[in-house]
Design a protein around this motif. Sequence first.
Motif, mmCIF file in Angstrom:
data_model
loop_
_atom_site.group_PDB
_atom_site.id
_atom_site.type_symbol
_atom_site.label_atom_id
_atom_site.label_comp_id
_atom_site.label_asym_id
_atom_site.label_seq_id
_atom_site.Cartn_x
_atom_site.Cartn_y
_atom_site.Cartn_z
ATOM 1 N N PHE A 60 -42.064 -0.462 -29.992
ATOM 2 C CA PHE A 60 -41.388 -1.679 -29.705
ATOM 3 C C PHE A 60 -41.689 -2.565 -30.988
ATOM 4 O O PHE A 60 -42.832 -3.038 -30.077
ATOM 5 C CB PHE A 60 -40.862 -1.882 -29.214
ATOM 6 N N PRO A 61 -41.824 -3.133 -31.787
ATOM 7 C CA PRO A 61 -42.833 -4.104 -33.073
ATOM 8 C C PRO A 61 -42.734 -5.731 -32.400
ATOM 9 O O PRO A 61 -41.269 -5.674 -32.222
ATOM 10 C CB PRO A 61 -42.605 -4.147 -34.013
ATOM 11 N N THR A 62 -43.302 -6.551 -31.241
ATOM 12 C CA THR A 62 -43.299 -6.744 -30.308
ATOM 13 C C THR A 62 -42.685 -8.035 -31.226
ATOM 14 O O THR A 62 -42.246 -9.189 -31.356
ATOM 15 C CB THR A 62 -43.978 -7.479 -30.186
ATOM 16 N N ARG A 63 -43.433 -8.791 -33.197
ATOM 17 C CA ARG A 63 -42.694 -9.869 -33.497
ATOM 18 C C ARG A 63 -41.641 -9.533 -33.473
ATOM 19 O O ARG A 63 -40.623 -10.348 -34.199
ATOM 20 C CB ARG A 63 -43.065 -9.656 -35.044
ATOM 21 N N ARG A 64 -40.373 -8.119 -33.057
ATOM 22 C CA ARG A 64 -39.198 -8.697 -33.380
ATOM 23 C C ARG A 64 -38.628 -10.073 -32.615
ATOM 24 O O ARG A 64 -37.044 -9.992 -32.700
ATOM 25 C CB ARG A 64 -38.487 -7.123 -33.196
ATOM 26 N N SER A 65 -39.254 -10.414 -31.912
ATOM 27 C CA SER A 65 -39.102 -11.288 -31.223
ATOM 28 C C SER A 65 -38.095 -12.756 -31.919
ATOM 29 O O SER A 65 -37.692 -13.455 -31.463
ATOM 30 C CB SER A 65 -39.770 -12.250 -30.401
ATOM 31 N N ASP A 89 -47.835 -9.908 -36.724
ATOM 32 C CA ASP A 89 -47.458 -8.646 -37.063
ATOM 33 C C ASP A 89 -48.261 -7.486 -36.557
ATOM 34 O O ASP A 89 -49.268 -7.535 -35.724
ATOM 35 C CB ASP A 89 -47.649 -9.029 -38.444
ATOM 36 N N GLY A 90 -47.493 -6.277 -36.807
ATOM 37 C CA GLY A 90 -48.777 -5.127 -36.012
ATOM 38 C C GLY A 90 -49.273 -5.281 -34.376
ATOM 39 O O GLY A 90 -49.109 -3.680 -34.261
ATOM 40 N N LEU A 91 -48.265 -5.694 -33.759
ATOM 41 C CA LEU A 91 -48.499 -5.417 -32.116
ATOM 42 C C LEU A 91 -47.441 -4.336 -31.438
ATOM 43 O O LEU A 91 -46.179 -5.438 -31.516
ATOM 44 C CB LEU A 91 -48.504 -6.500 -31.667
ATOM 45 N N ALA A 92 -47.044 -3.152 -30.389
ATOM 46 C CA ALA A 92 -47.018 -2.756 -30.349
ATOM 47 C C ALA A 92 -46.782 -2.493 -29.179
ATOM 48 O O ALA A 92 -47.565 -2.306 -28.348
ATOM 49 C CB ALA A 92 -46.097 -1.700 -31.386
ATOM 50 N N ALA A 93 -45.501 -2.583 -28.583
ATOM 51 C CA ALA A 93 -45.391 -2.123 -27.156
ATOM 52 C C ALA A 93 -44.351 -0.876 -27.189
ATOM 53 O O ALA A 93 -43.115 -0.691 -27.431
ATOM 54 C CB ALA A 93 -45.260 -2.874 -26.580
ATOM 55 N N ARG A 94 -44.923 0.153 -25.467
ATOM 56 C CA ARG A 94 -43.505 1.292 -25.264
ATOM 57 C C ARG A 94 -42.519 0.443 -24.876
ATOM 58 O O ARG A 94 -42.917 0.963 -23.381
ATOM 59 C CB ARG A 94 -44.583 2.342 -24.577
ATOM 60 N N ALA A 95 -41.633 0.221 -25.010
ATOM 61 C CA ALA A 95 -40.448 0.156 -24.249
ATOM 62 C C ALA A 95 -39.167 0.458 -24.593
ATOM 63 O O ALA A 95 -39.104 0.302 -26.072
ATOM 64 C CB ALA A 95 -40.685 -1.629 -24.560
ATOM 65 N N ILE A 136 -43.160 -18.303 -28.400
ATOM 66 C CA ILE A 136 -43.339 -16.952 -27.853
ATOM 67 C C ILE A 136 -44.892 -16.631 -28.366
ATOM 68 O O ILE A 136 -45.055 -16.615 -30.148
ATOM 69 C CB ILE A 136 -42.187 -16.105 -28.500
ATOM 70 N N THR A 137 -45.971 -16.258 -27.748
ATOM 71 C CA THR A 137 -47.229 -15.172 -28.164
ATOM 72 C C THR A 137 -47.149 -13.961 -27.763
ATOM 73 O O THR A 137 -46.495 -13.535 -26.186
ATOM 74 C CB THR A 137 -48.044 -16.264 -27.722
ATOM 75 N N ALA A 138 -47.822 -13.611 -27.843
ATOM 76 C CA ALA A 138 -48.288 -11.851 -27.865
ATOM 77 C C ALA A 138 -49.323 -11.318 -27.724
ATOM 78 O O ALA A 138 -50.240 -12.245 -28.916
ATOM 79 C CB ALA A 138 -47.435 -10.908 -27.314
ATOM 80 N N GLY A 139 -50.005 -10.795 -26.843
ATOM 81 C CA GLY A 139 -51.445 -10.483 -27.962
ATOM 82 C C GLY A 139 -52.022 -9.075 -26.905
ATOM 83 O O GLY A 139 -51.287 -8.777 -26.049
ATOM 84 N N ASP A 158 -52.033 4.419 -33.639
ATOM 85 C CA ASP A 158 -51.908 5.240 -34.858
ATOM 86 C C ASP A 158 -50.009 5.459 -35.319
ATOM 87 O O ASP A 158 -49.422 6.427 -35.514
ATOM 88 C CB ASP A 158 -52.514 6.571 -34.174
ATOM 89 N N ARG A 159 -49.284 5.431 -34.269
ATOM 90 C CA ARG A 159 -47.592 5.389 -34.804
ATOM 91 C C ARG A 159 -46.474 4.221 -35.202
ATOM 92 O O ARG A 159 -47.143 3.391 -34.757
ATOM 93 C CB ARG A 159 -46.811 5.852 -33.431
ATOM 94 N N GLU A 160 -46.244 4.590 -36.076
ATOM 95 C CA GLU A 160 -45.593 3.075 -36.474
ATOM 96 C C GLU A 160 -44.277 2.916 -35.737
ATOM 97 O O GLU A 160 -43.900 3.474 -34.851
ATOM 98 C CB GLU A 160 -45.024 3.861 -37.789
ATOM 99 N N PRO A 161 -44.348 1.801 -35.757
ATOM 100 C CA PRO A 161 -43.540 1.282 -34.638
ATOM 101 C C PRO A 161 -41.991 1.480 -35.924
ATOM 102 O O PRO A 161 -41.997 1.295 -36.549
ATOM 103 C CB PRO A 161 -43.339 -0.464 -34.823
ATOM 104 N N ARG A 162 -41.203 1.412 -34.722
ATOM 105 C CA ARG A 162 -39.550 1.733 -35.377
ATOM 106 C C ARG A 162 -38.957 0.547 -35.235
ATOM 107 O O ARG A 162 -38.648 0.034 -34.966
ATOM 108 C CB ARG A 162 -38.685 2.792 -34.148
#
Length: 162
Positions: free
Chosen positions: A7-12, A36-42, A70-73, A158-162
């Motif tokens: 899950f790309p966190t930028r979708r926030s 951009d580019g930060l993703a979580a498995r969720a 809203i921030t993420a890291g 190495d996985r592309e966010p959906r």
Amino acid sequence: HRDLHSFPTRRSSDLCEDLEARARERSMTLENAVTDGLAARADAERVQQVLFNLVDNAIKYGRSQGHVRITAGRPDESGMVEVAVADDGPGIPPEALHRIFERFYRVDRGRSREQGGTGLGLSIVKHIVHSHGGEVRAESRPGEGATFRFTLSAAPPDREPR
């Protein structure tokens, strides 16, 4: 069983657009500072619900003409992504901080009634985050606002966010 994806966190940013009208009513600004580019498995829908609840609270209880960010890291090598929602409102009294994730708990019962809500939003946040194996916490100093932080497992790079 949850449907976990990268899950790309930028979708926030989608969420910010949904809440912009509410923020404008209170002359508040919303800032999505998630890189951009930060993703979580969720489960994306559940994470959106967590973010919606946190940002909605920040708008409801923050100060008029205030700011919500809203921030993420990835703060360390734990394999977790940390997302934070911060406001510059009146803050949460220290004696209430340890109770705010309890079901039906309200910091200021009178004000909560006029703002609406059931007192369940933060307990739902806690349940969703814990069901993903993450943690949630709040930090606040009266008069300086509040920051809510939660963690989720980072998606493999190495996985592309959906």
